[in-house]
Enzyme design. Structure first.
Site, PDB file in Angstrom:
ATOM      1  N   PHE A 152      66.816   9.244  75.281  1.00 43.07           N
ATOM      2  CA  PHE A 152      67.158   9.432  76.697  1.00 43.07           C
ATOM      3  C   PHE A 152      66.055   8.959  77.644  1.00 43.07           C
ATOM      4  O   PHE A 152      66.129   9.215  78.843  1.00 43.07           O
ATOM      5  CB  PHE A 152      67.464  10.913  76.969  1.00 43.07           C
ATOM      6  CG  PHE A 152      68.618  11.433  76.150  1.00 43.07           C
ATOM      7  CD1 PHE A 152      69.928  11.154  76.511  1.00 43.07           C
ATOM      8  CD2 PHE A 152      68.400  12.171  75.005  1.00 43.07           C
ATOM      9  CE1 PHE A 152      71.000  11.610  75.745  1.00 43.07           C
ATOM     10  CE2 PHE A 152      69.462  12.635  74.232  1.00 43.07           C
ATOM     11  CZ  PHE A 152      70.770  12.354  74.607  1.00 43.07           C
ATOM     12  N   LEU A 250      72.540  10.575  93.324  1.00 47.12           N
ATOM     13  CA  LEU A 250      73.525  10.520  94.400  1.00 47.12           C
ATOM     14  C   LEU A 250      73.160   9.462  95.436  1.00 47.12           C
ATOM     15  O   LEU A 250      73.758   9.433  96.508  1.00 47.12           O
ATOM     16  CB  LEU A 250      73.631  11.891  95.090  1.00 47.12           C
ATOM     17  CG  LEU A 250      74.263  13.020  94.279  1.00 47.12           C
ATOM     18  CD1 LEU A 250      74.370  14.284  95.134  1.00 47.12           C
ATOM     19  CD2 LEU A 250      75.651  12.642  93.766  1.00 47.12           C
ATOM     20  N   CYS A 260      71.374  -0.267  80.121  1.00 48.10           N
ATOM     21  CA  CYS A 260      72.043   0.914  79.543  1.00 48.10           C
ATOM     22  C   CYS A 260      73.325   1.339  80.257  1.00 48.10           C
ATOM     23  O   CYS A 260      74.377   1.412  79.610  1.00 48.10           O
ATOM     24  CB  CYS A 260      71.067   2.079  79.496  1.00 48.10           C
ATOM     25  SG  CYS A 260      69.753   1.811  78.292  1.00 48.10           S
TER      26      CYS A 260
HETATM   27  N1  LIG Z   1      65.938   0.546  77.211  1.00 46.80           N
HETATM   28  C1  LIG Z   1      66.234   1.808  77.503  1.00 46.80           C
HETATM   29  O1  LIG Z   1      65.912   2.331  78.563  1.00 46.80           O
HETATM   30  C2  LIG Z   1      66.996   2.635  76.504  1.00 46.80           C
HETATM   31  C3  LIG Z   1      67.060   4.027  76.681  1.00 46.80           C
HETATM   32  C4  LIG Z   1      67.773   4.777  75.749  1.00 46.80           C
HETATM   33  C5  LIG Z   1      68.417   4.157  74.697  1.00 46.80           C
HETATM   34  N2  LIG Z   1      68.363   2.802  74.580  1.00 46.80           N
HETATM   35  C6  LIG Z   1      69.033   2.185  73.428  1.00 46.80           C
HETATM   36  O2  LIG Z   1      68.052   1.898  72.440  1.00 46.80           O
HETATM   37  C7  LIG Z   1      68.365   0.674  71.764  1.00 46.80           C
HETATM   38  C8  LIG Z   1      67.211  -0.306  71.897  1.00 46.80           C
HETATM   39  O3  LIG Z   1      67.071  -0.636  73.266  1.00 46.80           O
HETATM   40  P1  LIG Z   1      65.799  -1.426  73.818  1.00 46.80           P
HETATM   41  O4  LIG Z   1      65.959  -1.501  75.289  1.00 46.80           O
HETATM   42  O5  LIG Z   1      64.549  -0.850  73.240  1.00 46.80           O
HETATM   43  O6  LIG Z   1      66.063  -2.853  73.162  1.00 46.80           O
HETATM   44  P2  LIG Z   1      65.128  -4.142  73.182  1.00 46.80           P
HETATM   45  O7  LIG Z   1      66.023  -5.309  73.271  1.00 46.80           O
HETATM   46  O8  LIG Z   1      64.030  -3.971  74.185  1.00 46.80           O
HETATM   47  O9  LIG Z   1      64.413  -4.104  71.741  1.00 46.80           O
HETATM   48  C9  LIG Z   1      65.105  -4.277  70.544  1.00 46.80           C
HETATM   49  C10 LIG Z   1      64.138  -4.862  69.526  1.00 46.80           C
HETATM   50  O10 LIG Z   1      64.765  -4.883  68.256  1.00 46.80           O
HETATM   51  C11 LIG Z   1      64.325  -6.040  67.563  1.00 46.80           C
HETATM   52  N3  LIG Z   1      65.221  -6.356  66.465  1.00 46.80           N
HETATM   53  C12 LIG Z   1      66.506  -6.807  66.516  1.00 46.80           C
HETATM   54  N4  LIG Z   1      66.977  -7.012  65.278  1.00 46.80           N
HETATM   55  C13 LIG Z   1      65.993  -6.674  64.416  1.00 46.80           C
HETATM   56  C14 LIG Z   1      65.875  -6.708  62.991  1.00 46.80           C
HETATM   57  N5  LIG Z   1      66.883  -7.094  62.215  1.00 46.80           N
HETATM   58  N6  LIG Z   1      64.711  -6.302  62.448  1.00 46.80           N
HETATM   59  C15 LIG Z   1      63.680  -5.894  63.226  1.00 46.80           C
HETATM   60  N7  LIG Z   1      63.730  -5.868  64.589  1.00 46.80           N
HETATM   61  C16 LIG Z   1      64.868  -6.255  65.167  1.00 46.80           C
HETATM   62  C17 LIG Z   1      64.290  -7.106  68.654  1.00 46.80           C
HETATM   63  O11 LIG Z   1      63.497  -8.215  68.282  1.00 46.80           O
HETATM   64  C18 LIG Z   1      63.727  -6.304  69.817  1.00 46.80           C
HETATM   65  O12 LIG Z   1      62.302  -6.395  69.869  1.00 46.80           O
HETATM   66  C19 LIG Z   1      69.678   0.195  72.367  1.00 46.80           C
HETATM   67  O13 LIG Z   1      70.741   0.668  71.597  1.00 46.80           O
HETATM   68  C20 LIG Z   1      69.690   0.855  73.740  1.00 46.80           C
HETATM   69  O14 LIG Z   1      70.985   1.054  74.234  1.00 46.80           O
HETATM   70  C21 LIG Z   1      67.657   2.027  75.447  1.00 46.80           C
END
Ligand SMILES: NC(=O)c1ccc[n+]([C@@H]2O[C@H](COP(=O)([O-])OP(=O)(O)OC[C@H]3O[C@@H](n4cnc5c(N)ncnc54)[C@H](O)[C@@H]3O)[C@@H](O)[C@H]2O)c1
Length: 432
Positions: A152, A250, A260
């Protein structure tokens, strides 16, 4: 306890760093060798306040390492976190190929009992999907459990959020497994909810979609304010003082962006469709969000008499302040429309310019906020960075050809801006 974090993006890198700060041995894995090489040399792949200092300290303490070798990193760990991206696919469903690929590789590293924790935002059923992929790809007969632990944190305050979570949600097949993962968070919060896996997966989508609903609701009210002469800021204050509603989320503005909220609203809609439930409320939330920048652009078009040949400054490219993340940022919708209709765009952001160049190469990116005002016919504020709140508006107005200021986040006082000589427009408040 040895932890392996797969995916060193906004979620994985912050989570891994905080776990190492709490004293665990953490290896952060990514398939992007450039990112891992950079991290080994102290170069952060993302901007997040306080991150570099924490990474440096924990690397120096020997608790935090980086690797591209997923299989051996898994082998040496007790708990493995999946933190890879789940961007929206063509039909709005979350793209699961990264999660699938990681699950296949994890299977090859399972040499004894481990818990695989899914932190990526994933649709209901993913826990079972990951379990079956791992089971099918095991290279030796070992036991393992899959847990859902949705994240979160908010970009921009990710370190603070991870150290001070409102709650930790853990979806597990049984309490014992849930409690093992919960123990990782014991020094951070007492508010740990252990649920079944499907509920944990849905809690994440429901939370983000609800927040997006609050934003779209207020944006729809802002449209009504513009038609009726009411002031959305006064309405917001009055509505938000009701404790049952609360004042967060709001603010009227250009709508929600980022990696997200839009994706998770689409993801929830897609899950509903899969189960033949018509979740039309989410359709409307997304529709209001699409209309909001269009209404804003329509007013600007009317004020300027069209965009052809106009020079327009844009302040703020990141989808919100204090991050370099531009994914689904409103600035790009706005710049694309301006450029398509013949305007020249001067764009500035304190942090997100490098990312933006690739996304919209037709804009001119400038080095300072004031440079984005030079001889412009209008200035649009898209992201409410503090730097913009504190700008010298005497200088800003002098730099502009016409003193037309469109505030897409309602951060300025209309009267003050008019007193400073601007033709000031904002959202849901009386026009100049
Ligand atoms: N960014 C946010 O604020 C946030 C908050 C809560 C939840 N999330 C969720 O968390 C997840 C990740 O989001 P993020 O923003 O950190 O993504 P991101 O795109 O910043 O990072 C994802 C990373 O995963 C790596 N990756 C992809 N395939 C891979 C593999 N096979 N092996 C190793 N590494 C691999 C990519 O190279 C990348 O560095 C998503 O599902 C997102 O919805 C994101």
């Amino acid at each position: 306890m040895n932890l392996c974090i797969i995916g060193t993006g906004y979620v994985g890198l912050v989570t891994g760093t905080i776990f190492s700060h709490l004293g665990y041995n953490v290896v952060c894995v990514d398939r992007d060798a450039k990112k891992i090489d950079g991290l080994k040399q102290g170069v952060m792949p993302i901007y997040e306040e306080g991150l570099k200092e924490l990474v440096d300290a924990n690397v120096a303490a020997g608790r935090l390492t980086f690797s591209i070798d997923l299989v051996s990193s898994v082998r040496e760990s007790d708990i493995v976190f999946i933190c890879v991206g789940t961007p929206p696919g063509k039909d709005g469903a979350p793209e699961m190929k990264y999660v699938r690929a990681v699950a296949e590789e994890i299977a090859q590293g399972l040499n004894d009992y481990k818990i695989v924790v899914n932190k990526s935002t994933v649709p209901v059923g993913t826990g079972e999907l990951v379990r079956s992929i791992i089971q099918e790809n095991l290279t030796q007969p070992v036991a393992f459990d899959v847990v859902s632990n949705p994240e979160f944190l908010r970009e921009g305050t990710a370190i603070y959020d991870t150290l001070n979570p409102d709650r930790v949600v853990i979806g597990a097949v049984n309490r014992e497994v849930g409690e093992k993962v919960a123990s990782l968070y014991q020094t951070l919060t007492d508010t740990v909810q252990i649920t079944d896996i499907a509920s944990a997966e849905l809690i994440k989508y429901a939370s983000n979609s609800f927040l997006a609903t609050k934003i779209s609701f207020m944006n729809a009210v802002s449209a009504l304010c513009e038609l009726t002469g009411a002031d959305v800021e006064q309405v917001r204050e009055g509505v938000g003082q009701d404790k049952r509603i609360g004042s967060a989320f709001l603010n009227a503005g250009l709508g929600f962006g980022g990696s997200c909220f839009p994706k998770d609203c689409l993801g929830l809609l897609h899950t509903a469709k899969r189960y033949d439930y018509d979740f039309h409320l989410m359709d409307s939330v997304l529709r209001v969000n699409e209309e909001q920048p269009l209404r804003f652009l329509a007013r600007l078009r009317e004020v300027l008499g069209g965009f052809e040949g106009k020079r327009i400054g844009v302040w703020g490219l990141a989808f919100k302040p204090n991050t370099d993340d531009i994914r689904d940022g409103k600035a790009f919708e706005i710049m694309a429309a301006l450029i398509k209709e013949g305007a020249e765009v001067l764009a500035y952001d304190p942090i997100a310019i490098d990312n933006s160049r690739k996304e919209q190469p037709a804009a001119t990116y400038v080095d300072t906020a004031l440079d984005a005002c030079k001889d412009v016919d209008a200035l649009i504020l898209v992201t409410e960075w503090r730097e913009f709140k504190e700008a010298d508006f005497e200088e800003v107005r002098k730099s502009m050809r016409l003193p037309v200021l469109f505030d897409g986040r309602n951060i300025f006082n209309p009267k003050e801006m008019r007193d400073k000589g601007f033709l000031y427009y904002s959202i849901g408040r009386a026009d100049a």
